[in-house]
Design a protein around this motif. Structure first.
Motif, short mmCIF file in Angstrom:
data_model
loop_
_atom_site.label_atom_id
_atom_site.label_comp_id
_atom_site.label_asym_id
_atom_site.label_seq_id
_atom_site.Cartn_x
_atom_site.Cartn_y
_atom_site.Cartn_z
N UNK A 191 0.83 -1.21 0.00
CA UNK A 191 0.00 0.00 0.00
C UNK A 191 0.86 1.26 0.00
N UNK A 192 2.13 1.11 -0.35
CA UNK A 192 3.03 2.27 -0.41
C UNK A 192 3.44 2.56 -1.86
N UNK A 222 4.83 6.81 0.38
CA UNK A 222 3.61 7.46 0.82
C UNK A 222 2.43 6.53 0.54
N UNK A 223 1.28 6.87 1.10
CA UNK A 223 0.11 6.00 1.04
C UNK A 223 -0.50 5.95 -0.35
N UNK A 224 -0.81 4.73 -0.81
CA UNK A 224 -1.45 4.50 -2.10
C UNK A 224 -2.87 4.01 -1.83
N UNK A 225 -3.85 4.92 -1.93
CA UNK A 225 -5.23 4.58 -1.57
C UNK A 225 -5.79 3.50 -2.49
N UNK A 226 -5.50 3.55 -3.76
CA UNK A 226 -6.02 2.55 -4.68
C UNK A 226 -5.48 1.16 -4.34
N UNK A 227 -4.21 1.07 -4.02
CA UNK A 227 -3.62 -0.21 -3.63
C UNK A 227 -4.20 -0.71 -2.31
N UNK A 228 -4.47 0.22 -1.42
CA UNK A 228 -5.08 -0.13 -0.12
C UNK A 228 -6.47 -0.73 -0.33
N UNK A 229 -7.27 -0.10 -1.18
CA UNK A 229 -8.61 -0.63 -1.45
C UNK A 229 -8.55 -1.99 -2.12
N UNK A 230 -7.55 -2.20 -2.94
CA UNK A 230 -7.43 -3.48 -3.63
C UNK A 230 -6.87 -4.58 -2.73
N UNK A 231 -6.11 -4.20 -1.71
CA UNK A 231 -5.46 -5.19 -0.84
C UNK A 231 -6.35 -5.57 0.33
N UNK A 232 -6.37 -4.73 1.38
CA UNK A 232 -7.11 -5.10 2.58
C UNK A 232 -7.17 -3.93 3.55
#
Length: 367
Positions: free
Chosen positions: A87-88, A93-103
Motif C-alpha cells: 500500500x506504499x 507514501x500511502x497509495x489509496x487505490x492499492x489499499x482498497x485493492x489489498x485489505x
C-alpha cells in the motif's frame, strides 16, 4: 502481581502472579509508588483487561475473534501480518487505490487512550496547576537550594545555544532527506513535547526548590515522582500528525519521536539534575556530563544497532531463531502503519471500523 500487559503476552494479556522483579517493575518500581497510585493502576487494569477486553473479544467486536486478543502486530483480511509494502508508493507514501485493492487494517484489542487524560486534567486540575505555577515564582529557597547557591548556575544562554544547534540539525535532516515532513510540523512536534507535558503532569504535587526548577519541564518531573506513572503523549502526537499529514509514515515517525522524546528526555534530564541537586553536585558540571553522555550514548547505540542488523539474520522478525524479535520496534512499526500509512482518517473517523474507540474522550467529559 504483574500489572503491565507487556509481561503477559503468553497468557493472552490477562496477567499472572510473578516473582520476576523485571516484570513487576516494568512500568515503575512499586516500592517507590504511593499506594493510591498503584491501586488506581491496578483497578484500571482489572476493568479494562480482565473485564472489558474479554467481553469485547468473545462477542467478536471489530472481528476480534479472528486475531490474538492482544498483539503488537497488525493484520490483513487473511489474518496474516499486514504487508505494508503493498500500500506504499515508490516515494514511501500511502497509495489509496492499492489499499482498497489489498485489505483494510485489522488490530487486536490492545487499545488505550490518552486523550481522556488531557480532558480530565483540564477539568479537575487546571486551577491547581495555575496556583502552583504562581506560587513557584515567590517560593523561598529550601536548605538544599541555599547549599547549592555557592555554585554558579547554568546560564540560560547555554540552553538556548544548545537548542538552536539541535533545531538547526533537525531542520537540515528533514529538508535534505526525503522525509515528506515540513518545517512547521517539526515546530509543532517540539511544542507538543513541551506544553501538553506540563498540563498533563502538572496535576501532581510539586516537590523541588524553585532554584532547581529552571525550565518548564522541571515541575513535570517532580510531579511524576509524586504519583508514579509518566503519561505518554505518543498517541496524541500520532493522532495530530495522522490527520495533519496523512499517508506519510516517515513524517509521522519523526513527528512522534520529536514530540514524545522532547518530553521524555527533558524529564530524564530534570530527574538527573534533581538527584545532583540533592547530592550537591555543581550544576555546570552536571550540564556538561549530560551533554557529553548523550553524544556518546547516541553514537554508541547507532553503531551497535547498525552492527546487529548487518550481522544477525532475520533481525526483528517475529520468527527470529535467537529471540531478537524487537518487540518495541515492532510496536513502533505497527504504529507507523496505523497512524502514518493508513492514517486515522481510515481507522478512527466516523463510519470507520475503530471509530468507537474515540468514545474515551466523551467518557472523560462525563467523568
Amino acid at each position: 502481581m504483574c500489572l503491565n500487559v507487556h509481561c503477559s503476552l503468553g497468557v493472552k494479556g490477562m496477567s499472572i502472579i510473578t516473582f520476576d522483579w523485571a516484570q513487576i517493575a516494568f512500568i515503575g518500581s512499586p516500592l517507590a509508588t504511593p499506594w493510591w497510585a498503584a491501586a488506581n493502576v491496578f483497578m484500571g487494569f482489572v476493568i479494562f483487561y480482565w473485564i472489558a477486553t474479554p467481553i469485547l473479544y468473545f462477542t467478536n467486536v471489530w472481528d476480534s475473534l479472528y486475531m490474538p486478543i492482544q498483539s503488537r502486530l497488525v493484520y490483513d483480511n487473511t489474518l496474516n501480518e499486514y504487508d505494508v509494502n503493498r500500500v506504499l508508493t515508490p516515494e514511501a507514501t500511502f497509495n489509496k487505490a492499492a489499499y482498497d485493492a489489498y485489505s483494510p487494517l485489522f488490530m487486536s484489542l490492545a487499545f488505550a487512550t490518552i486523550t481522556a487524560t488531557l480532558t480530565h486534567t483540564f477539568l479537575y486540575f487546571r486551577n491547581q496547576i495555575m496556583k502552583q505555577a504562581r506560587r513557584s515564582l515567590r517560593e523561598q529557597p529550601d536548605i538544599h537550594a541555599r547549599l547549592m547557591s555557592v555554585y554558579p548556575q547554568v546560564p540560560d544562554w547555554w540552553y538556548l545555544i544548545l537548542f538552536l544547534m539541535m533545531f538547526t540539525l533537525g531542520v537540515i535532516s528533514i529538508e535534505v532527506w526525503p522525509t515528506h515532513m515540513p518545517v512547521w510540523a517539526f515546530v509543532v512536534a517540539l511544542l507538543i513535547g513541551g506544553v501538553p507535558s506540563q498540563l498533563v503532569l502538572g496535576q501532581r504535587s510539586r516537590l523541588c526548590s524553585i532554584h532547581l526548577c529552571r525550565s518548564m519541564w522541571h515541575d513535570s518531573s517532580d510531579n511524576e515522582s509524586a504519583s508514579w506513572p509518566q503519561v505518554s503523549i505518543c498517541v496524541i502526537s500520532e493522532l495530530i500528525i495522522g490527520y495533519a499529514l496523512p499517508g506519510r509514515p516517515i513524517a509521522m515517525m519523526m513527528f512522534k519521536t520529536w514530540g514524545y522524546n522532547t518530553m521524555l528526555q527533558a524529564l530524564n534530564f530534570t530527574n538527573d539534575f534533581k538527584l545532583g541537586h540533592y547530592m550537591k553536585i555543581p550544576p555546570r558540571e552536571m550540564f556538561w556530563c549530560q551533554v557529553i553522555a548523550a553524544l556518546v550514548a547516541g553514537t554508541a547505540q547507532l553503531g551497535v544497532q547498525s552492527w546487529m542488523f548487518s550481522s544477525i539474520p532475520d533481525m526483528c522478525l517475529s520468527d527470529q531463531q535467537d529471540g531478537f524479535t524487537c518487540p518495541t520496534v515492532q510496536t513502533f512499526g505497527s504504529a507507523s502503519i496505523i497512524w502514518g500509512v493508513v492514517g486515522p482518517k481510515y481507522q478512527f473517523s466516523p463510519g470507520q471500523r475503530y471509530h468507537g474507540t474515540q468514545s474515551f474522550r466523551v467518557e472523560a467529559w462525563g467523568a
